[in-house]
Design an enzyme around this catalytic site. Structure first.
Site, mmCIF file in Angstrom:
data_model
loop_
_atom_site.group_PDB
_atom_site.id
_atom_site.type_symbol
_atom_site.label_atom_id
_atom_site.label_comp_id
_atom_site.label_asym_id
_atom_site.label_seq_id
_atom_site.Cartn_x
_atom_site.Cartn_y
_atom_site.Cartn_z
ATOM 1 N N GLY A 138 0.784 -1.238 0.000
ATOM 2 C CA GLY A 138 0.000 0.000 0.000
ATOM 3 C C GLY A 138 0.808 1.277 0.000
ATOM 4 O O GLY A 138 0.303 2.332 0.389
ATOM 5 N N SER A 139 2.051 1.230 -0.482
ATOM 6 C CA SER A 139 2.843 2.471 -0.442
ATOM 7 C C SER A 139 2.326 3.499 -1.454
ATOM 8 O O SER A 139 2.389 4.708 -1.193
ATOM 9 C CB SER A 139 4.335 2.188 -0.668
ATOM 10 O OG SER A 139 4.596 1.892 -2.017
ATOM 11 N N ASN A 140 1.810 3.046 -2.583
ATOM 12 C CA ASN A 140 1.218 4.010 -3.528
ATOM 13 C C ASN A 140 -0.026 4.655 -2.917
ATOM 14 O O ASN A 140 -0.217 5.869 -3.018
ATOM 15 C CB ASN A 140 0.875 3.338 -4.859
ATOM 16 C CG ASN A 140 2.065 3.328 -5.797
ATOM 17 O OD1 ASN A 140 2.459 4.377 -6.307
ATOM 18 N ND2 ASN A 140 2.658 2.160 -5.989
ATOM 19 N N HIS B 154 1.547 0.807 -13.101
ATOM 20 C CA HIS B 154 2.302 -0.404 -13.430
ATOM 21 C C HIS B 154 3.791 -0.048 -13.451
ATOM 22 O O HIS B 154 4.176 0.973 -14.035
ATOM 23 C CB HIS B 154 1.847 -0.944 -14.786
ATOM 24 C CG HIS B 154 2.534 -2.228 -15.130
ATOM 25 N ND1 HIS B 154 2.197 -3.424 -14.526
ATOM 26 C CD2 HIS B 154 3.567 -2.491 -15.966
ATOM 27 C CE1 HIS B 154 2.985 -4.376 -15.006
ATOM 28 N NE2 HIS B 154 3.822 -3.846 -15.879
ATOM 29 N N MET C 115 -3.746 -6.891 -7.061
ATOM 30 C CA MET C 115 -3.184 -7.970 -7.860
ATOM 31 C C MET C 115 -4.228 -8.987 -8.312
ATOM 32 O O MET C 115 -4.018 -10.193 -8.223
ATOM 33 C CB MET C 115 -2.057 -8.656 -7.073
ATOM 34 C CG MET C 115 -0.902 -7.720 -6.787
ATOM 35 S SD MET C 115 -0.401 -6.769 -8.248
ATOM 36 C CE MET C 115 1.353 -6.631 -8.000
ATOM 37 N N ARG C 116 -5.359 -8.485 -8.794
ATOM 38 C CA ARG C 116 -6.376 -9.363 -9.383
ATOM 39 C C ARG C 116 -6.881 -8.733 -10.662
ATOM 40 O O ARG C 116 -6.997 -7.509 -10.740
ATOM 41 C CB ARG C 116 -7.578 -9.491 -8.441
ATOM 42 C CG ARG C 116 -7.514 -10.600 -7.448
ATOM 43 C CD ARG C 116 -8.713 -10.521 -6.529
ATOM 44 N NE ARG C 116 -9.953 -10.941 -7.185
ATOM 45 C CZ ARG C 116 -10.334 -12.211 -7.288
ATOM 46 N NH1 ARG C 116 -9.594 -13.169 -6.784
ATOM 47 N NH2 ARG C 116 -11.463 -12.527 -7.882
ATOM 48 N N LEU C 117 -7.187 -9.591 -11.614
ATOM 49 C CA LEU C 117 -7.802 -9.074 -12.840
ATOM 50 C C LEU C 117 -9.236 -8.677 -12.539
ATOM 51 O O LEU C 117 -9.920 -9.339 -11.763
ATOM 52 C CB LEU C 117 -7.814 -10.170 -13.909
ATOM 53 C CG LEU C 117 -6.530 -10.367 -14.692
ATOM 54 C CD1 LEU C 117 -6.714 -11.529 -15.664
ATOM 55 C CD2 LEU C 117 -6.154 -9.088 -15.437
HETATM 56 C C1 GAR Z 1 3.722 -1.214 -7.222
HETATM 57 O O1 GAR Z 1 5.047 -1.269 -7.670
HETATM 58 C C2 GAR Z 1 2.758 -1.229 -8.395
HETATM 59 O O2 GAR Z 1 3.242 -0.525 -9.514
HETATM 60 C C3 GAR Z 1 2.675 -2.693 -8.680
HETATM 61 O O3 GAR Z 1 2.618 -3.300 -7.413
HETATM 62 C C4 GAR Z 1 3.346 -2.500 -6.490
HETATM 63 C C5 GAR Z 1 2.464 -2.228 -5.302
HETATM 64 O O4 GAR Z 1 3.170 -1.572 -4.294
HETATM 65 N N1 GAR Z 1 1.520 -3.006 -9.472
HETATM 66 C C6 GAR Z 1 1.525 -3.916 -10.442
HETATM 67 O O5 GAR Z 1 2.492 -4.599 -10.715
HETATM 68 C C7 GAR Z 1 0.207 -4.041 -11.187
HETATM 69 N N2 GAR Z 1 0.384 -4.782 -12.408
HETATM 70 P P1 GAR Z 1 2.421 -0.787 -3.156
HETATM 71 O O6 GAR Z 1 1.408 -1.787 -2.551
HETATM 72 O O7 GAR Z 1 3.488 -0.440 -2.171
HETATM 73 O O8 GAR Z 1 1.739 0.399 -3.748
#
Ligand code: GAR
Length: 205
Positions: free
Chosen positions: A12-14, A108, A89-91
């Site tokens: 969840g850092s984003n 992404h 991480m699910r379609l």
């Molecule tokens: C991030 O790097 C995001 O770009 C990637 O998962 C990570 C989640 O990090 N997403 C994908 O690969 C989607 N295809 P976060 O939970 O710290 O935000």
């Protein structure tokens, strides 16, 4: 349009970067709800510690369509106008995408269309690219595919590992995701085929 719903599956850092930008007044949005498909996702705890509404709706054992209906219900209950995938991480099913047309965005960790799918940073590093980065795009029915809103490039250094490269890409993700969400919420763009034309900006478009 201001009400955002965040979907996540892990760290969840984003999401946290977005929440901090909202709190600091750098992003004019309201995080209406945070939903995780995994109860143990650290992002859920973070959301609660920031005083946000966070729901865990476990996906295990449910068919995609049935699960997505639950998601749609929860998002609508919270008046969500824009769905933000933040490490979700699910379609998503076609029915979900139809419910929020051009109202779902994703980040992404590669310069799409290169390296879609899982572990994009490692894919790029192992491929030997000199430049990688991250992409924010609208979500359509294909994986990591919809029209691109913003991208940021990150050079690969001689002494990089996949991990150090991923960390620099992540720092860029934290910058461009809020910026892209701001663009979408403000409506200062139009979509022409695959091209997202940004109004009043210097971005190539
Ligand atoms: C991030 O790097 C995001 O770009 C990637 O998962 C990570 C989640 O990090 N997403 C994908 O690969 C989607 N295809 P976060 O939970 O710290 O935000």
């Amino acid at each position: 349009m201001r009400r955002v719903g965040i979907l996540l599956s892990g760290r969840g850092s984003n999401f946290e970067a977005i929440a901090r930008n909202v709190r600091a007044g750098r992003l004019d949005a309201e995080i209406a709800v945070v939903i995780s498909n995994r109860a143990e996702a650290p992002g859920v705890e973070t959301a609660r510690s920031l005083g946000l509404t966070a729901l865990a709706i476990p996906s295990r054992g449910l068919e995609r369509e049935a699960y997505d209906q639950k998601l749609i219900e929860a998002l609508k209950q919270h008046g969500v106008e824009l769905v933000v995938l933040a490490g979700y991480m699910r379609l998503l099913s076609p029915a979900f995408i139809r419910e929020f047309p051009m109202r779902i965005v994703n980040i992404h960790p590669s310069l799409l269309p290169a390296f879609p799918g899982l572990d994009a940073q490692h894919q790029a590093f192992d491929y030997g690219v000199r430049v990688s980065g991250c992409t924010v795009h609208f979500v359509d029915e294909h994986l990591d595919h919809g029209p691109i809103i913003l991208q940021s490039a990150v050079e690969v250094a001689a002494d990089d590992t996949a991990e150090t490269l991923s960390a620099r890409i992540l720092a860029e993700e934290h910058k461009i995701y809020s910026e892209a969400i701001g663009i979408v919420l403000s409506g200062a763009f139009r979509i022409d085929g695959r091209r997202v034309k940004l109004e009043n900006r210097n971005h190539a478009s």
